[in-house]
Design a protein around this motif. Sequence first.
Motif, PDB file in Angstrom:
ATOM      1  N   ASN A   7       0.816  -1.219   0.000  1.00 33.49           N
ATOM      2  CA  ASN A   7       0.000   0.000   0.000  1.00 33.49           C
ATOM      3  C   ASN A   7       0.847   1.264   0.000  1.00 33.49           C
ATOM      4  N   GLN A   8       2.141   1.153   0.273  1.00 36.45           N
ATOM      5  CA  GLN A   8       3.044   2.298   0.208  1.00 36.45           C
ATOM      6  C   GLN A   8       3.504   2.579  -1.218  1.00 36.45           C
ATOM      7  N   LEU A   9       3.228   1.662  -2.134  1.00 39.30           N
ATOM      8  CA  LEU A   9       3.702   1.798  -3.511  1.00 39.30           C
ATOM      9  C   LEU A   9       2.740   2.561  -4.415  1.00 39.30           C
ATOM     10  N   SER A  10       1.472   2.557  -4.069  1.00 39.07           N
ATOM     11  CA  SER A  10       0.485   3.197  -4.931  1.00 39.07           C
ATOM     12  C   SER A  10       0.745   4.690  -5.054  1.00 39.07           C
ATOM     13  N   ASN A  11       0.731   5.176  -6.276  1.00 40.94           N
ATOM     14  CA  ASN A  11       0.931   6.588  -6.607  1.00 40.94           C
ATOM     15  C   ASN A  11       2.319   7.121  -6.273  1.00 40.94           C
ATOM     16  N   GLY A  23       6.669   8.528 -14.601  1.00 38.36           N
ATOM     17  CA  GLY A  23       5.237   8.582 -14.317  1.00 38.36           C
ATOM     18  C   GLY A  23       4.961   8.217 -12.877  1.00 38.36           C
ATOM     19  N   THR A  24       3.809   7.581 -12.664  1.00 38.06           N
ATOM     20  CA  THR A  24       3.362   7.209 -11.325  1.00 38.06           C
ATOM     21  C   THR A  24       3.065   5.714 -11.284  1.00 38.06           C
ATOM     22  N   LEU A  25       3.566   5.033 -10.272  1.00 36.00           N
ATOM     23  CA  LEU A  25       3.297   3.613 -10.118  1.00 36.00           C
ATOM     24  C   LEU A  25       1.831   3.419  -9.751  1.00 36.00           C
ATOM     25  N   GLN A  26       1.121   2.620 -10.520  1.00 33.56           N
ATOM     26  CA  GLN A  26      -0.291   2.361 -10.261  1.00 33.56           C
ATOM     27  C   GLN A  26      -0.529   1.001  -9.641  1.00 33.56           C
ATOM     28  N   ASN A  27       0.299   0.015 -10.011  1.00 34.16           N
ATOM     29  CA  ASN A  27       0.077  -1.339  -9.526  1.00 34.16           C
ATOM     30  C   ASN A  27       1.328  -2.166  -9.754  1.00 34.16           C
ATOM     31  N   ILE A  28       1.328  -3.350  -9.179  1.00 36.53           N
ATOM     32  CA  ILE A  28       2.391  -4.319  -9.406  1.00 36.53           C
ATOM     33  C   ILE A  28       1.731  -5.677  -9.620  1.00 36.53           C
ATOM     34  N   LEU A  37       8.148 -10.290  -7.515  1.00 39.45           N
ATOM     35  CA  LEU A  37       7.556  -9.242  -8.347  1.00 39.45           C
ATOM     36  C   LEU A  37       7.786  -9.566  -9.811  1.00 39.45           C
ATOM     37  N   GLN A  38       6.751  -9.344 -10.642  1.00 34.83           N
ATOM     38  CA  GLN A  38       6.898  -9.613 -12.061  1.00 34.83           C
ATOM     39  C   GLN A  38       6.836  -8.339 -12.897  1.00 34.83           C
ATOM     40  N   THR A  39       5.840  -7.482 -12.628  1.00 32.88           N
ATOM     41  CA  THR A  39       5.597  -6.331 -13.481  1.00 32.88           C
ATOM     42  C   THR A  39       5.285  -5.099 -12.643  1.00 32.88           C
ATOM     43  N   ILE A  40       5.754  -3.934 -13.106  1.00 33.30           N
ATOM     44  CA  ILE A  40       5.315  -2.670 -12.534  1.00 33.30           C
ATOM     45  C   ILE A  40       4.412  -2.009 -13.562  1.00 33.30           C
ATOM     46  N   VAL A  41       3.298  -1.475 -13.084  1.00 36.12           N
ATOM     47  CA  VAL A  41       2.301  -0.850 -13.955  1.00 36.12           C
ATOM     48  C   VAL A  41       2.363   0.650 -13.709  1.00 36.12           C
ATOM     49  N   ILE A  42       2.672   1.416 -14.758  1.00 36.18           N
ATOM     50  CA  ILE A  42       2.944   2.842 -14.627  1.00 36.18           C
ATOM     51  C   ILE A  42       1.937   3.665 -15.406  1.00 36.18           C
ATOM     52  N   ASP A  43       1.420   4.705 -14.754  1.00 39.83           N
ATOM     53  CA  ASP A  43       0.592   5.705 -15.424  1.00 39.83           C
ATOM     54  C   ASP A  43       1.533   6.835 -15.820  1.00 39.83           C
ATOM     55  N   ARG A  71      12.786   4.537  -2.476  1.00 39.92           N
ATOM     56  CA  ARG A  71      12.890   5.446  -1.334  1.00 39.92           C
ATOM     57  C   ARG A  71      11.605   6.254  -1.311  1.00 39.92           C
ATOM     58  N   ASP A  72      11.673   7.569  -1.491  1.00 37.81           N
ATOM     59  CA  ASP A  72      10.454   8.366  -1.609  1.00 37.81           C
ATOM     60  C   ASP A  72       9.917   8.309  -3.026  1.00 37.81           C
ATOM     61  N   HIS A  73      10.677   7.668  -3.928  1.00 40.17           N
ATOM     62  CA  HIS A  73      10.248   7.410  -5.302  1.00 40.17           C
ATOM     63  C   HIS A  73      10.858   6.076  -5.731  1.00 40.17           C
ATOM     64  N   LEU A  74      10.345   5.514  -6.805  1.00 42.14           N
ATOM     65  CA  LEU A  74      10.851   4.261  -7.350  1.00 42.14           C
ATOM     66  C   LEU A  74      11.817   4.589  -8.480  1.00 42.14           C
ATOM     67  N   THR A  75      13.033   4.066  -8.405  1.00 40.12           N
ATOM     68  CA  THR A  75      14.022   4.286  -9.450  1.00 40.12           C
ATOM     69  C   THR A  75      14.168   3.010 -10.263  1.00 40.12           C
ATOM     70  N   ILE A  76      14.060   3.155 -11.597  1.00 39.03           N
ATOM     71  CA  ILE A  76      14.222   2.002 -12.477  1.00 39.03           C
ATOM     72  C   ILE A  76      15.350   2.251 -13.465  1.00 39.03           C
ATOM     73  N   GLN A  77      15.993   1.161 -13.882  1.00 40.73           N
ATOM     74  CA  GLN A  77      17.059   1.227 -14.877  1.00 40.73           C
ATOM     75  C   GLN A  77      16.457   1.106 -16.258  1.00 40.73           C
ATOM     76  N   PRO A  78      16.889   1.919 -17.209  1.00 36.31           N
ATOM     77  CA  PRO A  78      16.484   1.655 -18.591  1.00 36.31           C
ATOM     78  C   PRO A  78      16.974   0.259 -18.988  1.00 36.31           C
ATOM     79  N   PRO A  79      16.200  -0.491 -19.769  1.00 32.89           N
ATOM     80  CA  PRO A  79      16.584  -1.857 -20.126  1.00 32.89           C
ATOM     81  C   PRO A  79      17.959  -1.972 -20.754  1.00 32.89           C
ATOM     82  N   THR A  80      18.393  -0.993 -21.523  1.00 34.29           N
ATOM     83  CA  THR A  80      19.707  -1.082 -22.154  1.00 34.29           C
ATOM     84  C   THR A  80      20.828  -1.069 -21.121  1.00 34.29           C
ATOM     85  N   GLU A  81      20.659  -0.280 -20.037  1.00 35.66           N
ATOM     86  CA  GLU A  81      21.666  -0.269 -18.964  1.00 35.66           C
ATOM     87  C   GLU A  81      21.697  -1.615 -18.274  1.00 35.66           C
ATOM     88  N   GLN A  82      20.512  -2.139 -17.946  1.00 37.39           N
ATOM     89  CA  GLN A  82      20.430  -3.402 -17.234  1.00 37.39           C
ATOM     90  C   GLN A  82      20.988  -4.532 -18.091  1.00 37.39           C
TER      91      GLN A  82
END
Length: 92
Positions: A7-11, A23-28, A37-43, A71-82
């Motif tokens: 519930n801390q992940l929504s929005n 954007g904003t995390l809507q769901n996982i 975890l499989q997928t992050i759903v972003i608005d 942390r106070d936001h979700l940081t993701i790596q672009p797929p090319t970096e990963q």
Amino acid sequence: MRMVLANQLSNVRVVSTDGREIGTLQNITLDTATGELQTIVIDSDLPEIFNVERDPDGYIRLPATLIESMRDHLTIQPPTEQSAASGDTVDS
């Protein structure tokens, strides 16, 4: 790894490691058997992110393996970096 309640992940804001506002995390989604975890759903206002277009619901779905930190936001790596770092490929 620190524990984060779902519930801390929504929005939560999503940003990339290269500084882009994604954007904003809507769901996982997760595997109920393993809890992994499989997928992050972003608005997002962006029409596509990392060459992944919106789904029929208007969201962008990315693999959870892109998550770098939370942390106070979700940081993701672009797929090319990963991909370069781990040798993995990212399915869209």
